[in-house]
Design an enzyme around this catalytic site. Sequence first.
Site, mmCIF file in Angstrom:
data_model
loop_
_atom_site.group_PDB
_atom_site.id
_atom_site.type_symbol
_atom_site.label_atom_id
_atom_site.label_comp_id
_atom_site.label_asym_id
_atom_site.label_seq_id
_atom_site.Cartn_x
_atom_site.Cartn_y
_atom_site.Cartn_z
ATOM 1 C CD GLU A 178 -2.910 -1.038 2.379
ATOM 2 O OE1 GLU A 178 -4.039 -1.517 2.251
ATOM 3 O OE2 GLU A 178 -2.517 -0.497 3.444
ATOM 4 C CD GLU A 366 -3.641 -5.700 4.234
ATOM 5 O OE1 GLU A 366 -4.440 -4.857 4.718
ATOM 6 O OE2 GLU A 366 -2.405 -5.557 4.277
#
Length: 457
Positions: A178, A366
Site C-alpha cells: 500500500e 487483504e
Amino acid sequence: MTFKNSEAPVFKLTRSHFGEDFLWGVSTSSFQIEGGHDQEGKGPSIWDEFAAKKNAIANNDSPNTAADFYTNYKEDIALLKAMGVPNFRFSIAWSRILPEGTGTVNQAGLDFYHKVVDECIAQGIEPFVTLYHWDLPAALDKQGGWTNREITVWFKEYVTVCVNAFKGKVKYWMVLNEPSVFTGGGYFLGLHAPGKKGLGNFLPAMHHALLCQSIGFTAIKELDPLAQVGTTFSCTYVTPKAYTEKDIKAAERVDCLLNRAFIEPSLGMGYPSKILPFLRHMSKYMLKGDEELLKVNFDFIGLQNYTREVVAHNSYVPYMNAKIVPANKRHVPHTDMNWEIYPKSIYYMILKYSAYEDIKSIIITESGAAFKDELKGGKVNDKERLHYIQSYLEQVLHAKEKGGKVDGYFVWSLMDNFEWAEGYQKRFGLVYVDFETQERTVKNSGHWYQEFLEKKE
C-alpha cells in the site's frame, strides 16, 4: 451501527465455487505481530521511534512485544495448519535484516525468517512474502527516508539480500504494501511514521516508492526468474454524497488519488495530473527516463479493500477540495474503525482494476474488519466479522463471474495485532490474542474459515 441478526447474509457458497486454482490465505505484517523489537541485532524502525512518542499511539500502547510472533512463530504456523490455511502472507522487517538499512547483514535476522519459511514449508503452507510493510529502518529516515532518491539504491540492496537468501524457498513476492497509505499517512498527513507532513514530503516519497516498486520487481526477476512477483494497492470504492456537479467532481478527484494515482504510473500511463493538478509538481522529482523506469510488468497485483468512501465538495480542503463523510455521520452499518460495511465495494474494485489491460491477475491480499470482540467462556462469538467476510466473498465471486481477473482471497488478519496508530484497541484477527498472556483463541470466524477451506465440494 453494525449488522443486526436479521441482516445477516445467508451464505450458500463453497470453496469449489471459486475453482481449484483459487488461492486462499491469511495476511499479517512484521511490525504488527512480531515484537522482539531489539532482539538479536534488529535495528530500530521508523515505527519503533514514532510509537515511542507521547500520544502518537492510542492509549500510548507499545509495539515492543505485539503478538510476540518472534517467539511463538512455530505455534502460530501450527495454528495455521490446524485451521487448514494453505497460504500465509507475512512481511520481512528491513531493519531486522539490515539494522542500519544498508551495509552489514544481521545473520540472526535472516535466520529468523529462514525458520519461519522452513516451518511454513514443513507444514505444507505456501509463504507469500512482502518485502516492505511500512517499517523503514530509522537510520535511513535520518537521511530523508522515502523523500531521498538514494532510497532506490538502498532498497535494491535490501531486496537483493532477501531474494538471494530465500531463492528456491519463496515463490511469491510482494514488493510494497500500500504505497498510497504509507506515503499519505507518513509523509503528508503525519498520522503515521515517520510523522512528516506536506506536499513537499509526499510527492518525492510517492515517486521514490513507485520507482522502488519497479526496481524491486526487476531485481527479484533477475535473481529468480521463476518467482511470481507483485505488489499491493489499497483501493476504495468512492461515491459522491449528492449527485451535484461539485460533489461528483470531488468524488472523481478522491477516486483518482486513492485508486489511480499509484497504479497508472506503474502501467506506463503516467501520473493523472489532469484530474489532480498538484501532481504536476512531480516534475521537480523526476529525472530523464523515470517514466519508463516506473513501468512494471507485474505477474499479479494485490488489492486491499475494506470499505467505500462517500465524498462531498469542500473548498477548505487544500489540493483536493473534497472531504470524506464518515460512516457514523451517514448512519450506515460500520466497523469499529468507522469504516462502512459495503460489500459491493470489493466487486467494483475488482472490475475497475481488471479493466486495465496490462493487469494479468488480481489477488485480494487483504480484506477484513475490526469489531469489539470479547472472550467469554473460552470463545469469541464474532458473528459480525463472519457476516462481513461471507458477504464480501459473495461479491468476489460475483466479480469473478463477471470477468474479473481475481485469483485469490486473503483475510486480514490471522490474529489480532498492533493496529498502527490505533494500538491494540482495534481487533481484526480470526484469532483472538490476549496481549498480556499471549494466549491465542480461534474466533468463530476462524472456525468458519477452517470449515469453508476444508469443504472443497
